[in-house]
Scaffold this motif. Structure first.
Motif, PDB file in Angstrom:
ATOM      1  N   GLU A  58      39.934  23.436  48.378  1.00 58.55           N
ATOM      2  CA  GLU A  58      39.514  22.309  47.611  1.00 58.55           C
ATOM      3  C   GLU A  58      40.317  21.948  46.245  1.00 58.55           C
ATOM      4  N   GLU A  59      40.694  23.031  45.768  1.00 61.46           N
ATOM      5  CA  GLU A  59      41.335  23.048  44.424  1.00 61.46           C
ATOM      6  C   GLU A  59      42.774  22.950  44.272  1.00 61.46           C
ATOM      7  N   THR A  60      43.508  23.394  45.468  1.00 61.35           N
ATOM      8  CA  THR A  60      44.941  23.566  45.440  1.00 61.35           C
ATOM      9  C   THR A  60      45.722  22.709  46.478  1.00 61.35           C
ATOM     10  N   GLY A  61      44.832  22.686  47.657  1.00 64.35           N
ATOM     11  CA  GLY A  61      45.471  22.277  48.852  1.00 64.35           C
ATOM     12  C   GLY A  61      45.991  23.363  49.779  1.00 64.35           C
ATOM     13  N   PHE A  62      46.118  24.561  49.164  1.00 60.30           N
ATOM     14  CA  PHE A  62      46.725  25.715  49.979  1.00 60.30           C
ATOM     15  C   PHE A  62      45.787  26.048  51.119  1.00 60.30           C
ATOM     16  N   LYS A  63      46.566  26.104  52.376  1.00 57.65           N
ATOM     17  CA  LYS A  63      45.712  26.615  53.421  1.00 57.65           C
ATOM     18  C   LYS A  63      45.547  27.943  53.655  1.00 57.65           C
ATOM     19  N   LYS A  64      44.458  28.456  54.437  1.00 61.74           N
ATOM     20  CA  LYS A  64      44.652  29.884  54.711  1.00 61.74           C
ATOM     21  C   LYS A  64      45.739  30.656  55.232  1.00 61.74           C
ATOM     22  N   SER A  65      46.487  29.745  55.952  1.00 61.14           N
ATOM     23  CA  SER A  65      47.800  30.237  56.699  1.00 61.14           C
ATOM     24  C   SER A  65      48.914  30.266  55.721  1.00 61.14           C
ATOM     25  N   GLU A  66      48.863  29.604  54.465  1.00 63.28           N
ATOM     26  CA  GLU A  66      49.767  29.529  53.523  1.00 63.28           C
ATOM     27  C   GLU A  66      49.593  30.698  52.427  1.00 63.28           C
ATOM     28  N   ILE A  67      48.694  31.597  52.710  1.00 68.17           N
ATOM     29  CA  ILE A  67      48.394  32.836  51.783  1.00 68.17           C
ATOM     30  C   ILE A  67      48.543  34.139  52.410  1.00 68.17           C
ATOM     31  N   LYS A  68      49.596  35.000  51.983  1.00 65.09           N
ATOM     32  CA  LYS A  68      49.507  36.156  52.389  1.00 65.09           C
ATOM     33  C   LYS A  68      49.322  37.284  51.658  1.00 65.09           C
ATOM     34  N   ASN A  69      48.919  38.450  52.279  1.00 60.22           N
ATOM     35  CA  ASN A  69      48.217  39.524  51.730  1.00 60.22           C
ATOM     36  C   ASN A  69      47.364  39.248  50.741  1.00 60.22           C
ATOM     37  N   PHE A  70      46.233  38.671  51.122  1.00 61.17           N
ATOM     38  CA  PHE A  70      44.983  38.077  50.649  1.00 61.17           C
ATOM     39  C   PHE A  70      43.974  39.203  50.659  1.00 61.17           C
ATOM     40  N   ARG A  71      43.499  39.691  49.601  1.00 65.19           N
ATOM     41  CA  ARG A  71      42.630  40.956  49.475  1.00 65.19           C
ATOM     42  C   ARG A  71      41.918  40.911  48.341  1.00 65.19           C
ATOM     43  N   LEU A  72      40.583  41.679  48.524  1.00 62.81           N
ATOM     44  CA  LEU A  72      39.738  41.717  47.450  1.00 62.81           C
ATOM     45  C   LEU A  72      40.228  42.728  46.558  1.00 62.81           C
ATOM     46  N   LYS A  73      40.364  42.726  45.482  1.00 66.47           N
ATOM     47  CA  LYS A  73      40.792  43.580  44.426  1.00 66.47           C
ATOM     48  C   LYS A  73      39.703  44.136  43.332  1.00 66.47           C
ATOM     49  N   TYR A  74      38.664  43.073  43.072  1.00 65.88           N
ATOM     50  CA  TYR A  74      37.930  43.624  42.084  1.00 65.88           C
ATOM     51  C   TYR A  74      36.367  42.899  42.298  1.00 65.88           C
ATOM     52  N   ILE A  75      35.414  43.582  41.792  1.00 66.48           N
ATOM     53  CA  ILE A  75      34.002  42.818  41.864  1.00 66.48           C
ATOM     54  C   ILE A  75      33.518  42.876  40.489  1.00 66.48           C
ATOM     55  N   LEU A  76      33.222  41.995  39.857  1.00 66.72           N
ATOM     56  CA  LEU A  76      33.120  41.785  38.268  1.00 66.72           C
ATOM     57  C   LEU A  76      31.597  41.494  38.183  1.00 66.72           C
ATOM     58  N   ILE A  77      31.051  42.436  37.291  1.00 64.46           N
ATOM     59  CA  ILE A  77      29.404  42.203  36.922  1.00 64.46           C
ATOM     60  C   ILE A  77      29.353  41.925  35.506  1.00 64.46           C
ATOM     61  N   GLU A  78      28.707  40.643  35.087  1.00 56.98           N
ATOM     62  CA  GLU A  78      28.190  40.686  33.514  1.00 56.98           C
ATOM     63  C   GLU A  78      26.812  39.939  33.577  1.00 56.98           C
ATOM     64  N   SER A  79      26.371  39.997  32.382  1.00 55.31           N
ATOM     65  CA  SER A  79      24.927  39.490  32.407  1.00 55.31           C
ATOM     66  C   SER A  79      25.048  38.599  31.034  1.00 55.31           C
ATOM     67  N   GLY A  80      24.420  37.476  31.167  1.00 54.62           N
ATOM     68  CA  GLY A  80      24.420  36.607  29.921  1.00 54.62           C
ATOM     69  C   GLY A  80      23.730  35.296  30.290  1.00 54.62           C
TER      70      GLY A  80
END
Length: 166
Positions: A58-80
């Motif tokens: 939606e924000e860049t036009g890049f398709k899933k097939s155009e992205i390599k090595n896509f992996r979860l690296k962080y889970i961030l938690i904050e309160s506010g």
């Protein structure tokens, strides 16, 4: 207290990272930089990676097939502001630099050495700094942001590991 779940992606093309400059958001009333992403839709709550791919397209036009090595690296938690914010942060690579314009903000390719000089949220700055010091780590890290009595923010990192507890 409400929970806000988000997915954010940082796409690399060699030594450059696709970053979005936004004029403001629901959280900040000033210009700031961030990755590509947004809130998880109801049907994506158990699938943040799918939400991240949707936001990227939606924000860049890049398709899933155009992205390599896509992996979860962080889970961030904050309160506010009466909510807990949980953010899934993905990193991936692209082979080209062509993107479409976005109504969400302006997109720019920024050299990785210049990232930490950008005005961004503390939790994202801590995350990028951690990633730049650990680019080859295969682990997923959980980061919880806290503030000292002197109102100085810091982050506590923990490696997410599978456990066998009964």
């Amino acid at each position: 207290m409400e929970v806000r779940q988000m997915a954010t992606a940082f796409l690399f093309n060699q030594d450059n990272v696709l970053m979005m400059k936004k004029e403001r958001s629901k959280i900040f009333d000033f210009e700031f930089w961030g990755g590509i992403g947004g809130h998880l839709e109801y049907e994506e709550l158990n699938h943040p990676k799918l939400a991240s791919y949707r936001e990227i397209e939606e924000e860049t036009g890049f398709k899933k097939s155009e992205i390599k090595n896509f992996r979860l690296k962080y889970i961030l938690i904050e309160s506010g502001s009466g909510e807990i914010r949980q953010q899934y942060v993905y990193f991936g690579d692209t082979e080209h630099t062509n993107y479409i314009s976005s109504d969400e903000g302006e997109l720019f390719w920024i050299h990785k050495n210049d990232l930490l000089s950008l005005h961004m949220s503390k939790i994202i700055k801590f995350t990028i700094e951690h990633y730049l010091h650990n680019p080859n780590s295969e682990h997923i890290y959980v980061g919880i942001i806290t503030t000292s009595k002197e109102q100085i923010p810091s982050i506590q990192w923990s490696m997410l590991e599978e456990t066998s507890t009964f």
